[in-house]
Design a protein around this motif. Structure first.
Motif, PDB file in Angstrom:
ATOM      1  N   UNK A   1      63.475  39.039  21.090  1.00  0.00           N
ATOM      2  CA  UNK A   1      64.334  39.426  20.175  1.00  0.00           C
ATOM      3  C   UNK A   1      65.524  39.060  20.377  1.00  0.00           C
ATOM      4  N   UNK A   2      66.781  38.510  19.065  1.00  0.00           N
ATOM      5  CA  UNK A   2      67.956  37.831  19.651  1.00  0.00           C
ATOM      6  C   UNK A   2      68.545  38.862  18.732  1.00  0.00           C
ATOM      7  N   UNK A   3      69.539  39.620  19.483  1.00  0.00           N
ATOM      8  CA  UNK A   3      70.565  40.539  19.241  1.00  0.00           C
ATOM      9  C   UNK A   3      71.759  40.195  19.610  1.00  0.00           C
ATOM     10  N   UNK A   4      72.629  40.667  18.689  1.00  0.00           N
ATOM     11  CA  UNK A   4      74.437  40.629  18.364  1.00  0.00           C
ATOM     12  C   UNK A   4      74.992  42.320  18.863  1.00  0.00           C
ATOM     13  N   UNK A   5      75.474  42.592  19.573  1.00  0.00           N
ATOM     14  CA  UNK A   5      76.068  44.022  19.369  1.00  0.00           C
ATOM     15  C   UNK A   5      77.358  43.675  20.569  1.00  0.00           C
ATOM     16  N   UNK A   6      78.333  44.528  19.982  1.00  0.00           N
ATOM     17  CA  UNK A   6      79.901  44.370  20.687  1.00  0.00           C
ATOM     18  C   UNK A   6      80.215  42.889  20.922  1.00  0.00           C
ATOM     19  N   UNK A   7      80.051  41.775  20.406  1.00  0.00           N
ATOM     20  CA  UNK A   7      80.492  40.690  20.446  1.00  0.00           C
ATOM     21  C   UNK A   7      79.215  39.953  21.297  1.00  0.00           C
ATOM     22  N   UNK A   8      78.768  40.431  21.790  1.00  0.00           N
ATOM     23  CA  UNK A   8      77.670  39.371  22.654  1.00  0.00           C
ATOM     24  C   UNK A   8      76.604  39.555  21.561  1.00  0.00           C
ATOM     25  N   UNK A   9      75.864  38.498  22.366  1.00  0.00           N
ATOM     26  CA  UNK A   9      74.420  37.587  21.732  1.00  0.00           C
ATOM     27  C   UNK A   9      73.742  38.337  23.307  1.00  0.00           C
ATOM     28  N   UNK A  10      72.223  38.562  22.381  1.00  0.00           N
ATOM     29  CA  UNK A  10      71.340  38.741  23.461  1.00  0.00           C
ATOM     30  C   UNK A  10      70.130  38.340  23.317  1.00  0.00           C
ATOM     31  N   UNK A  11      68.848  37.844  23.587  1.00  0.00           N
ATOM     32  CA  UNK A  11      67.779  36.724  24.010  1.00  0.00           C
ATOM     33  C   UNK A  11      66.983  37.767  24.844  1.00  0.00           C
ATOM     34  N   UNK A  12      65.552  38.551  24.336  1.00  0.00           N
ATOM     35  CA  UNK A  12      65.057  39.106  24.915  1.00  0.00           C
ATOM     36  C   UNK A  12      63.264  39.097  25.207  1.00  0.00           C
ATOM     37  N   UNK A  13      62.731  38.191  25.620  1.00  0.00           N
ATOM     38  CA  UNK A  13      61.366  38.157  25.703  1.00  0.00           C
ATOM     39  C   UNK A  13      60.145  38.912  26.406  1.00  0.00           C
ATOM     40  N   UNK A  14      59.753  39.419  25.761  1.00  0.00           N
ATOM     41  CA  UNK A  14      59.150  40.844  26.528  1.00  0.00           C
ATOM     42  C   UNK A  14      57.694  40.405  26.231  1.00  0.00           C
ATOM     43  N   UNK A  15      56.781  40.301  27.497  1.00  0.00           N
ATOM     44  CA  UNK A  15      55.391  40.711  27.312  1.00  0.00           C
ATOM     45  C   UNK A  15      54.241  41.624  27.766  1.00  0.00           C
ATOM     46  N   UNK A  16      53.339  41.156  27.786  1.00  0.00           N
ATOM     47  CA  UNK A  16      52.352  43.064  28.089  1.00  0.00           C
ATOM     48  C   UNK A  16      51.129  42.084  29.519  1.00  0.00           C
ATOM     49  N   UNK A  17      51.845  40.842  29.720  1.00  0.00           N
ATOM     50  CA  UNK A  17      51.439  40.306  30.684  1.00  0.00           C
ATOM     51  C   UNK A  17      51.397  41.379  32.262  1.00  0.00           C
ATOM     52  N   UNK A  18      50.403  40.202  33.348  1.00  0.00           N
ATOM     53  CA  UNK A  18      50.395  40.749  34.953  1.00  0.00           C
ATOM     54  C   UNK A  18      51.819  40.956  35.156  1.00  0.00           C
ATOM     55  N   UNK A  19      52.503  40.381  35.351  1.00  0.00           N
ATOM     56  CA  UNK A  19      54.292  41.118  35.319  1.00  0.00           C
ATOM     57  C   UNK A  19      54.147  39.347  36.699  1.00  0.00           C
ATOM     58  N   UNK A  20      55.369  39.223  36.813  1.00  0.00           N
ATOM     59  CA  UNK A  20      55.665  38.557  37.720  1.00  0.00           C
ATOM     60  C   UNK A  20      55.012  38.615  39.103  1.00  0.00           C
ATOM     61  N   UNK A  21      55.106  40.036  39.611  1.00  0.00           N
ATOM     62  CA  UNK A  21      54.515  40.211  40.568  1.00  0.00           C
ATOM     63  C   UNK A  21      52.704  39.824  41.015  1.00  0.00           C
ATOM     64  N   UNK A  22      52.689  39.950  40.360  1.00  0.00           N
ATOM     65  CA  UNK A  22      50.900  40.383  39.747  1.00  0.00           C
ATOM     66  C   UNK A  22      50.045  38.570  38.898  1.00  0.00           C
ATOM     67  N   UNK A  23      50.959  37.610  39.036  1.00  0.00           N
ATOM     68  CA  UNK A  23      51.222  36.432  38.413  1.00  0.00           C
ATOM     69  C   UNK A  23      49.819  35.711  38.815  1.00  0.00           C
ATOM     70  N   UNK A  24      49.123  34.689  38.872  1.00  0.00           N
ATOM     71  CA  UNK A  24      48.180  34.313  39.145  1.00  0.00           C
ATOM     72  C   UNK A  24      49.551  32.732  39.821  1.00  0.00           C
ATOM     73  N   UNK A  25      50.099  32.283  39.305  1.00  0.00           N
ATOM     74  CA  UNK A  25      50.512  31.053  39.441  1.00  0.00           C
ATOM     75  C   UNK A  25      51.945  31.773  39.387  1.00  0.00           C
ATOM     76  N   UNK A  26      53.273  31.709  40.717  1.00  0.00           N
ATOM     77  CA  UNK A  26      54.299  33.065  40.460  1.00  0.00           C
ATOM     78  C   UNK A  26      54.939  31.443  40.089  1.00  0.00           C
ATOM     79  N   UNK A  27      56.142  31.951  39.271  1.00  0.00           N
ATOM     80  CA  UNK A  27      56.979  31.161  38.024  1.00  0.00           C
ATOM     81  C   UNK A  27      58.576  30.992  39.132  1.00  0.00           C
TER      82      UNK A  27
END
Length: 411
Positions: A339-365
């Protein structure tokens, strides 16, 4: 006019001087002396306004009634109903009815508290230190014609008592603010230095990776094709069947080179805009992974994201690129929402996934997360990577505060 015995007035002045001792901020000074001042100059509303060091703004500290004057921190001196006094153009202001006195009402004047609180009788004298006006002492009454010339004399005496103390407090607060600003500036400078160092290291690692890809993959493939062509050059009759492997090999080399170039230079971003570049990267990453991943991109910026400086736009794209790569390659996600959003003069980029999450990733990034944080820090953006929900997943967000539109250079 309010007549008091000289001895009584002197006692009140002495009491005010004693009450000032040990008071280290404007509010505490006003609270400590307000009652004593009321014995000398009765009032329904009393305030002291202090001109800030830049001389363009002032702050009002009130006693008695609370008005919007005390809520405006700071306020322009040019909008004050008593600006002529604060600018040193008059040595006092005295009015029988401020609600109808044109001196207090002019274009741009913030004088509505006078009307809303019915502050009719008003008295104002300057606070001076070494001849310079640093503020004003003001007394107001609901009763018209409440103050006279003797009240002006008494108010000047009180102002002379208060002015040096207020001057010292203002100097101390200014020094405190300057120290905080300097400390924050040093912290930002150090943060940017460390961020630039980390990014330089990351860029060097990226250059090495590209060099290795070119050497180990593309160059090796081209060398193999060159040897085949050399052998075919000594063959009298070269058939189409013999050339077919060479054709397929060249196509593969061209594909590999395109992939390396795409990762090195976001040309789609420059040609078609931010949303299209992110969408293109999403499609390509999912297609190359071979996984069945649902994705959706929504752009709610109304084109604002394509008006950023080029260097900022590229930094944001790199962050989105890294977050998408993590979701596709490491998180085992089935769904990715951007989602690319603009609120109150600020720009926001959100990347949302339903994966295993950072703590359980097989290859920590961790390196990827640090690179994203660094890129965000270098463009003064806020970065966050958090769980997307109770069932897992990851939400990466970067928020860029409003900034002027411009065209800049690439990084």
């Amino acid at each position: 006019m309010h007549t008091l015995e000289p001895r009584s007035v002197f006692d009140h002045y002495l009491s005010i001087s004693r009450l000032l001792a040990g008071q280290l901020d404007f509010h505490s000074v006003i609270r400590s002396v307000a009652a004593e001042i009321s014995h000398v100059i009765p009032y329904d509303h009393f305030d002291v306004c202090i001109i800030m060091v830049d001389e363009k703004y002032h702050i009002a500290y009130e006693s008695g009634l609370e008005t919007d004057w005390g809520k405006r921190h700071p306020a322009p001196v040019s909008d004050s109903p008593i600006r002529t006094l604060l600018w040193g153009e008059v040595d006092h202001l005295l009015t029988d009815d401020a609600c109808n006195d044109p001196r207090f009402h002019f274009e741009g004047a913030f004088s509505h508290p006078i009307i809303s609180q019915s502050l009719r009788g008003r008295l104002h004298v300057p606070l001076k230190v070494q001849g310079a006006v640093i503020g004003a002492l003001s007394c107001s009454s609901h009763q018209a014609g409440f103050y006279g010339t003797q009240d002006v004399v008494n108010a000047r005496a009180i102002a002379d008592l208060l002015a040096p103390h207020f001057f010292a407090i203002r100097a101390a607060e200014q020094a405190k603010r300057s120290a905080i600003v300097e400390a924050e500036a040093r912290a930002r400078e150090e943060g940017l230095r460390l961020g630039a160092l980390k990014l330089t290291e990351a860029l060097e690692a990226e250059r090495q990776r590209i060099g290795m890809d070119l050497h180990d993959q593309t160059l090796a493939d081209l060398t193999r094709l060159s040897r085949r062509m050399e052998r075919l050059a000594h063959t009298p009759d070269v058939t189409g069947e013999a050339l077919e492997p060479l054709f397929r090999g060249l196509q593969q080399c061209m594909h590999d080179l395109r992939q390396i170039i795409e990762e090195a230079k976001p040309s789609v971003l420059q040609l078609f805009g931010f949303a299209q570049a992110v969408e293109n990267h999403l499609e390509r990453s999912i297609q190359e992974s071979g996984a069945a991943v649902e994705w959706k991109l929504t752009d709610e910026t109304n084109g604002a994201i394509d008006c950023l400086e080029q260097s900022v736009s590229i930094a944001l794209f790199r962050i989105a690129q890294e977050a998408i790569n993590n979701a596709v390659r490491h998180a085992q996600a089935n769904r990715i929402l951007v989602r690319l959003g603009a609120t109150g003069g600020a720009l926001t980029i959100e990347i949302d996934d339903d994966g295993v999450g950072l703590a359980h990733s097989r290859k920590p990034s961790g390196g990827g997360i640090e690179n994203m944080k660094t890129r965000a820090r270098l463009i003064s953006a806020r970065f966050a990577a958090r769980p997307a929900g109770p069932k897992g997943g990851t939400c990466v967000s970067v928020t860029l505060a409003g900034r002027p539109q411009a065209a800049g250079g690439a990084v």
